[in-house]
Design a protein around this motif. Structure first.
Motif, mmCIF file in Angstrom:
data_model
loop_
_atom_site.group_PDB
_atom_site.id
_atom_site.type_symbol
_atom_site.label_atom_id
_atom_site.label_comp_id
_atom_site.label_asym_id
_atom_site.label_seq_id
_atom_site.Cartn_x
_atom_site.Cartn_y
_atom_site.Cartn_z
ATOM 1 N N LEU A 51 0.836 -1.191 0.000
ATOM 2 C CA LEU A 51 0.000 0.000 0.000
ATOM 3 C C LEU A 51 0.874 1.246 0.000
ATOM 4 N N GLY A 52 0.592 2.197 -0.853
ATOM 5 C CA GLY A 52 1.334 3.449 -0.921
ATOM 6 C C GLY A 52 1.706 3.782 -2.353
ATOM 7 N N ILE A 53 2.385 4.912 -2.522
ATOM 8 C CA ILE A 53 2.804 5.351 -3.851
ATOM 9 C C ILE A 53 4.270 5.767 -3.816
ATOM 10 N N ASN A 54 4.876 5.800 -4.979
ATOM 11 C CA ASN A 54 6.224 6.322 -5.137
ATOM 12 C C ASN A 54 6.140 7.766 -5.595
ATOM 13 N N GLY A 55 7.251 8.469 -5.519
ATOM 14 C CA GLY A 55 7.265 9.868 -5.921
ATOM 15 C C GLY A 55 8.637 10.279 -6.374
ATOM 16 N N ALA A 56 9.007 11.520 -6.054
ATOM 17 C CA ALA A 56 10.300 12.034 -6.498
ATOM 18 C C ALA A 56 10.727 13.222 -5.659
ATOM 19 N N LEU A 57 12.038 13.460 -5.692
ATOM 20 C CA LEU A 57 12.620 14.698 -5.188
ATOM 21 C C LEU A 57 12.941 15.541 -6.408
ATOM 22 N N ILE A 58 12.546 16.798 -6.389
ATOM 23 C CA ILE A 58 12.768 17.703 -7.510
ATOM 24 C C ILE A 58 13.475 18.949 -6.991
#
Length: 131
Positions: A51-58
């Motif tokens: 459960l959950g999502i991935n993302g990013a550092l920008i």
């Protein structure tokens, strides 16, 4: 159908932010800078199918948040297994307390912190005995 499928955390110092989120939450990072045309690191936040999502550092494109500024975007809350251990990791890795641990009675422990980049994040430990 507006389900969140990705997040971005805007950062001033990419290496410092990667260290913070890697050490505190055990995230790993993939360099997608060539694809994005700017410093951009995909954040893998857990196992596939979890459960959950991935993302990013920008790389932040404007001014950093200032102390005591009100939130002007989204605040992500991260699930943790042990609230007190997660808080120790946050503080040991340069984060600070924004709103200390409090009970959501019968549901969880919740609190908010400021990461090394000035962003507010929440942590949440499910606990039906919280009061």
């Amino acid at each position: 159908m507006g389900r969140v499928v990705h997040f971005e955390i805007h950062v001033e110092d990419m290496e410092r932010a990667k260290k913070f989120y890697g050490e505190v939450f055990d995230w790993s990072f993939e360099d997608w800078s060539d694809y994005a045309g700017m410093p951009y690191f995909g954040a893998v936040t857990g196992e596939e199918g979890q459960l959950g999502i991935n993302g990013a550092l920008i790389k932040r494109q404007g001014a950093s948040p200032v102390p005591n500024q009100s939130v002007n975007g989204f605040v992500c809350t991260l699930g943790v297994d042990n609230y007190d251990a997660a808080e120790r990791k946050i503080l040991d890795n340069g984060g600070t307390v924004a709103l200390p641990k409090y009970a959501l009675p019968g549901m969880a422990w919740q609190g908010y912190y400021i990461d090394t980049e000035g962003n507010i994040i929440g942590i949440h430990q499910a606990d039906e005995n919280a009061k």
